[in-house]
Each structure stands twice: as structure tokens, then as C-alpha cells.
Design an enzyme around this catalytic site. Structure first.
Site, PDB file in Angstrom:
ATOM      1  N   HIS A 388       0.838  -1.166   0.053  1.00 21.68           N
ATOM      2  CA  HIS A 388       0.106   0.068  -0.120  1.00 21.68           C
ATOM      3  C   HIS A 388       0.778   1.307  -0.072  1.00 21.68           C
ATOM      4  CE1 HIS A 388      -3.696   2.269   1.436  1.00 21.68           C
ATOM      5  NE2 HIS A 388      -2.902   3.018   1.692  1.00 21.68           N
ATOM      6  N   GLU A 389       1.765   1.426   0.897  1.00 21.76           N
ATOM      7  CA  GLU A 389       2.753   2.426   0.916  1.00 21.76           C
ATOM      8  C   GLU A 389       3.428   2.672  -0.124  1.00 21.76           C
ATOM      9  OE1 GLU A 389       1.667   4.777   2.962  1.00 21.76           O
ATOM     10  OE2 GLU A 389       0.433   3.538   4.355  1.00 21.76           O
ATOM     11  N   HIS A 392       1.705   4.533  -2.881  1.00 22.76           N
ATOM     12  CA  HIS A 392       1.635   5.949  -2.493  1.00 22.76           C
ATOM     13  C   HIS A 392       3.180   6.485  -3.171  1.00 22.76           C
ATOM     14  CE1 HIS A 392      -2.126   6.498  -0.884  1.00 22.76           C
ATOM     15  NE2 HIS A 392      -1.792   5.861   0.433  1.00 22.76           N
ATOM     16  N   HIS A 395       3.449   6.674  -6.735  1.00 26.74           N
ATOM     17  CA  HIS A 395       2.770   7.472  -7.341  1.00 26.74           C
ATOM     18  C   HIS A 395       3.434   9.021  -7.297  1.00 26.74           C
ATOM     19  CE1 HIS A 395      -1.740   9.373  -7.659  1.00 26.74           C
ATOM     20  NE2 HIS A 395      -0.920   9.754  -8.747  1.00 26.74           N
TER      21      HIS A 395
END
Length: 599
Positions: A388-389, A392, A395
């Protein structure tokens, strides 16, 4: 490691490299000094923002100041997060915060001064070849805001009302977190333990139905005693939203909240309508949950109960990195090369140490690689957190590499897409690899519950907000009875006939903090749906979908969120992405039902 190590005992290989941001304290101090000087320089533009040359020079200085202040703030706070008890880092963090406030104050004249220009003057500036594209984009956004900006005197008055307008949220926060006390309930060992917000979910995840029921009753009995005060507080928040929408000439509070991101109301309505259409899938999941729990009645307090007998997946950090890397192979070599660079080159602070900030996040400043804070435990949850991290972080990495500073920051509406996409691809990978039926059921349940909590439940919250604001706009009173009835009826609708919708759940609206950040929760559901849609397209189509997705990551905030997604093949103004997410959910239910038959 049984004891929690001190920061000094944490091996270098598991620490992030903050020296990539500032090599030394002296370097930080020099940049701090530079920003202090610039605060004086920016004031020289006041009263002169009328032509393209002045606006360009002002924006250039604004960018330089803002970026430096951001770098100083990020570094100081990440140092502070390494060990929150370290007084040197505490004072560095405070110093950076104060500077940030001063910078914002020094820059605050820019927008009102430009907005004081007439519409024609603004349009001429946007056409002016002297202005670069990024600055034109800023002026276009200001021009959009212009109809909702009031006279200088009225704006000053609204600014003074600002503190008053925060009152409902502040009062709720104090009641909810400080004043409200819950009774003691018995845990699985039969010990009396005080119920708290933090323990509530743990109680609901208990294998013992009595523990779940007692915690549920104790929670909502307590809220029930405060129903009149809590209804008045929520009502005050709705009234505040209506006041601002009216003062700023928006057709409704909902349209006002979506205006900043330029999201049409149809996106909000579409989400609710499409989820309504697919409620039979949610009802099917509830029937399956009832069957797997082997209960005569499935109550609201049974929704978090584990469906699989004791099952723990142990995953070391090295194994988590390896599995995440493998699972993201559908995104291609370019993405994985940069991801591996993140794993190898000091992006991540891995393990817990004494005083370290809890939880996980991805953060950073433009011009330097992103950073990720973890508190890794060797379990499945931590592996999903890593995926998940790093979603980010990647991105931000692509966004920063392909945009100027002003256009690199993506919106909250887009923020959860890349992180959730990584989780979806990791889940797909694990499900395909798994041969143990128990492990497979554990994974399927984990994923199905994400759909239940992030898509269905958040959409139900979004619908509740829409209903209560509409009723207030129509002049109806939001009494405690009315709020409870609306909320109870929505639960009946969303959970279906296989769930015994306990009367106590009618008070749940009273404990949702997000209702004080109005019309926000729908972004969880749209973000999850957009990510699931992307993942499905990537797995079904391969390279063309990967290229579109990488285009999305590289777009940053260079256009409005809805346009960035649309260009990448996810049109949130249509039901299609939510339909695609629902087809993935349906596939999970098919798999779970198949496994249940074979048991």
C-alpha cells in the site's frame, strides 16, 4: 527481537536515508535562513499583481519558498517521527511548523489580489504567451473560484467566522475522545476490561459471540444516553455547511464540497445508484457469513467475527518485499525497476523502535525520492501495508519526475488509487499461488471484508450524509429520532434479510468522526473502485492498460482528478469502474461459495 530496540540499536539497512533530503544540520539551517529572507522579498509584489511579468515572477518566488518550506518541514518531522521523545528533534519540528505558518501568511495576499481583477483581465492573462502552462492552470483554477469569492469585507467577515465554524467538530471530538466513558465488559478470559474506541474492534473480532454482543450493546447504550446532544452537534455541522454554501452562492452543500476537485455531483450520485443495484451481492456475502459462522441469526456485532479457524501467516520483511515485487510483475519492468530502487536505496524506515511514531505512511518533498515509514511485524497485514505505502511512494515518484512543482501534487480523490491497486494485485497473486484451502479462505475473507467496509459501508455513510443535508436544505428538522430512523433504514437496506439489524445500530451515526468532514467518505469508495477497475484492466488487457496506468501516475495534479482518471481509462462519471469492482467482488463470492461446498 523481543524488546523494542532504541533508535541507535536499529541497523542502518532498516533506516531511511534522510541525508538524501539534507546532508547535514548546517545545510538545513542554511535553507531555513534563505526562506526567512524570502518572506521579506515576497511582500514587494503586494499591490503589483496586474500583469503577466509580475505574476510570473511572484509565482516563481512563491514556488521556491513553498518548496523550501516543505523540504524543511518534511525533514524536521520525519526526524521527529524516528523518536518522538528526542527533544532536539521536537524543537526542530516546532521550528519548521512555525516557519510554515509564516510562509503561508506571507503568501496569503496572492490569491485575493489576483481575484480582484475582472473576469476579462483574468481571461486575457490566461491567453498571454508570457505565462507558462503551469501558471495558466493556476489562473484557470482561480477564475473558476471567482463566482464564489465575496467582497473584501465579506471575506474578512467569513474568515472571522472560521473559528466558530469549527465548533461542531471540536465539540464532537472532545465528547467522543475525552469526556465519553464506556462501561467495563468481559473479555474472552472472563476478565472485566474497560471498553474504549481502540478495544471495540478487538472485541467485535472475538470468536466469542457473548463478548461481541456485550461490547456492541455497551457501546451503543452509551451513545444512546447522549443522543440529544450528539444530534444537536451533528445538526450544527449541517447548518454550518448550509451557511457556507449559501454565502458562497453554491446550489447545495454537496456541490460546494465537490467544487474544489471539480467533481460533478453525478459522480457522487452514480456511486450510490450503482451500489444500490449491486446490493444483492452484499446480501449474498451476508448469507455466506451466516453459514460460515454457523449461527441461527447473524447480528450486526457478528460482521467482524473471524470466518476461518485460527490461521496466522508469518511473513518476514524480506519475504514481504520479494512477494510484493513478484505480485507487481503485471505493471512491467520499468515500474519494478524503480520499486526495487526504493527497496534498496533508503526510502523505507522498517521496524519499530523506542519512541517511533506508530502506524505507516508515505511522505516526502518534491525533488527528492519519497519516503515510507513502517512499523513492520512479520504478518500478512504488514505485507499489505508495504504494498500500500509503496503504491503511494511510486505515485509520488512518477508524479514528481514528470511535472513541475506546482503540478506535481495529486488530490485526495486520486491518492488512494495507486496504493489500493498494489493491494489488489498482491491479493490476486496470493490467491493464484495459494494451494491450502484454509489459507485461500482466509485471503478471500480478508478481501471480501475490504469491499464490505470500504465500498458498501462508506457508500452507506455517503448516502446518509446526502439524505440529512437534503432534508435540512428542505427545512426539515434533524431530530435524534429522525437521524436514528434514517440510519436504521439504510442498514436494513444495505445488509439485507439474512442479517438481524439490531435496534442499537440506529445510534452508529453518532460515533462517525468523518461526518464532521462532510462528503469526504465517498472518496474511499470511489478510490477503491477506481483501483479495482485499473487492476482488472491490467490483468485482462496487459500492456495497453499498463501504459494508461503509468500515464495516470505520471499526471500528478496537472489536470482535474476526474480528467486524469478518464484519460487513463477509468471514467468515474460513468458506472463502469464501480461495475468492474463489483464483478471482482462477485468473483470472490463465487470462490468462497465453492470452497464452502468442498468443506
Amino acid at each position: 527481537m523481543n524488546h523494542v530496540p532504541k533508535r541507535s540499536e536499529t541497523p542502518q539497512e532498516f533506516r531511511w536515508k534522510l541525508e538524501d533530503l539534507f546532508a547535514s544540520q548546517a545545510e538545513w539551517d542554511a535553507e531555513y535562513g534563505k526562506v526567512r529572507k524570502q518572506i521579506g522579498q515576497i511582500a514587494s509584489f503586494q499591490g503589483k499583481l496586474k500583469d503577466a511579468a509580475s505574476i510570473s515572477d511572484c509565482f516563481a518566488l512563491e514556488d521556491d519558498m513553498s518548496l523550501s518550506a516543505e523540504r524543511l518541514y518534511v525533514f524536521a518531522n520525519m526526524r521527529h517521527h524516528e523518536d518522538m521523545a528526542d527533544s532536539k528533534n521536537q524543537s526542530l519540528s516546532e521550528k519548521a511548523k512555525k516557519l510554515s505558518v509564516e510562509v503561508n501568511e506571507a503568501l496569503s495576499f496572492i490569491t485575493p489580489e489576483i481575484l480582484a481583477l475582472s473576469e476579462d483581465e483574468l481571461k486575457q492573462l490566461i491567453q498571454n504567451p508570457q505565462l507558462n502552462v503551469t501558471y495558466k492552470h493556476t489562473l484557470e483554477q482561480m477564475l473558476r473560484q471567482k463566482p464564489h469569492i465575496l467582497s473584501k469585507g465579506e471575506e474578512a467577515l467569513l474568515a472571522q467566522v472560521g473559528n466558530v465554524s469549527q465548533a461542531p467538530g471540536t465539540i464532537f471530538g472532545m465528547m467522543n475522545n475525552a469526556d465519553m466513558k464506556f462501561p467495563k465488559v468481559k473479555n474472552e478470559q472472563g476478565e472485566e476490561v474497560e471498553l474504549t474506541h481502540g478495544r471495540y474492534i478487538q472485541f467485535l473480532e472475538s470468536r466469542n459471540a457473548d463478548v461481541r454482543r456485550d461490547a456492541f450493546k455497551a457501546m451503543y447504550d452509551t451513545y444512546g444516553k447522549w443522543r440529544n446532544t450528539l444530534a444537536a452537534t451533528l445538526n450544527a455541522n449541517v447548518t454550518k455547511n448550509l451557511f457556507y454554501a449559501n454565502a458562497r452562492h453554491y446550489p447545495s452543500a454537496l456541490e460546494m464540497s465537490l467544487f474544489g476537485d471539480n467533481i460533478p455531483v453525478s459522480v457522487y450520485d452514480n456511486l450510490i445508484a450503482t451500489i444500490h443495484k449491486h446490493l444483492p451481492l452484499m446480501h449474498r456475502y451476508m448469507a455466506l457469513r451466516k453459514k460460515l459462522l454457523k449461527v441461527d441469526e447473524l447480528h450486526m456485532y457478528d460482521l467482524f467475527a473471524p470466518l476461518v479457524d485460527e490461521f496466522d501467516m508469518e511473513v518476514s520483511y524480506d519475504q514481504a518485499k520479494k512477494t510484493v515485487f513478484e505480485s507487481l510483475s503485471p505493471l512491467g519492468d520499468e515500474y519494478r525497476k524503480e520499486l526495487q530502487g526504493g527497496f534498496d536505496n533508503g526510502w523505507i524506515d522498517v521496524y519499530e523502535n523506542e519512541g517511533k511514531r506508530s502506524g505507516a505512511y508515505s511522505w516526502g518533498a518534491f525533488g527528492t525520492h519519497p519516503y515510507v515509514l513502517l512499523n513492520h511485524k512479520d504478518n500478512l497485514n504488514s505485507m499489505f501495508t508495504l504494498a500500500h505505502e509503496m503504491g503511494h511512494a511510486m505515485h509520488s515518484f512518477y508524479s514528481d519526475a514528470n511535472n513541475e512543482y506546482r503540478d506535481a501534487q495529486y488530490t485526495i480523490f486520486l491518492a488512494e488509487v495507486a496504493s489500493t491497486l498494489n493491494e489488489a494485485l498482491l491479493m490476486d497473486h496470493l490467491l493464484h499461488k495459494s494451494t491450502d484451502p484454509k489459507e485461500k479462505m482466509y485471503l478471500l475473507t480478508y478481501y471480501a471484508d475490504q469491499f464490505r467496509t470500504t465500498v458498501f459501508r462508506q457508500t452507506m455513510f455517503a448516502e446518509f450524509e446526502k439524505i440529512i443535508h437534503r432534508k435540512a436544505e428542505e427545512g426539515e428538522a434533524l431530530t435524534p429520532q429522525e437521524l436514528c430512523q434514517i440510519y436504521y433504514d439504510l442498514n436494513v437496506k444495505y445488509y439485507g434479510k439474512d442479517v438481524t439489524v439490531d435496534k442499537d445500530i440506529e445510534m452508529e451515526w453518532a460515533r462517525i468522526p468523518h461526518f464532521y468532514t462532510s462528503f469526504y467518505v465517498f472518496k474511499y469508495a470511489t478510490g477503491f473502485s477506481a483501483a479495482t477497475s485499473f487492476a482488472k484492466q491490467i490483468l485482462d488487457e496487459g500492456q495497453p492498460a499498463v501504459d494508461r496506468y503509468l500515464g495516470f501516475l505520471k499526471s500528478g495534479g496537472s489536470d482535474y482528478s476526474i480528467n486524469i482518471l478518464k484519460k487513463a481509462g477509468v471514467d468515474m462519471s460513468s458506472p463502469e469502474p464501480i461495475e468492474q469492482a463489483m464483478s471482482v467482488f462477485e468473483g470472490l463470492l463465487d470462490e468462497m461459495e465453492k470452497l464452502t461446498q468442498n468443506r
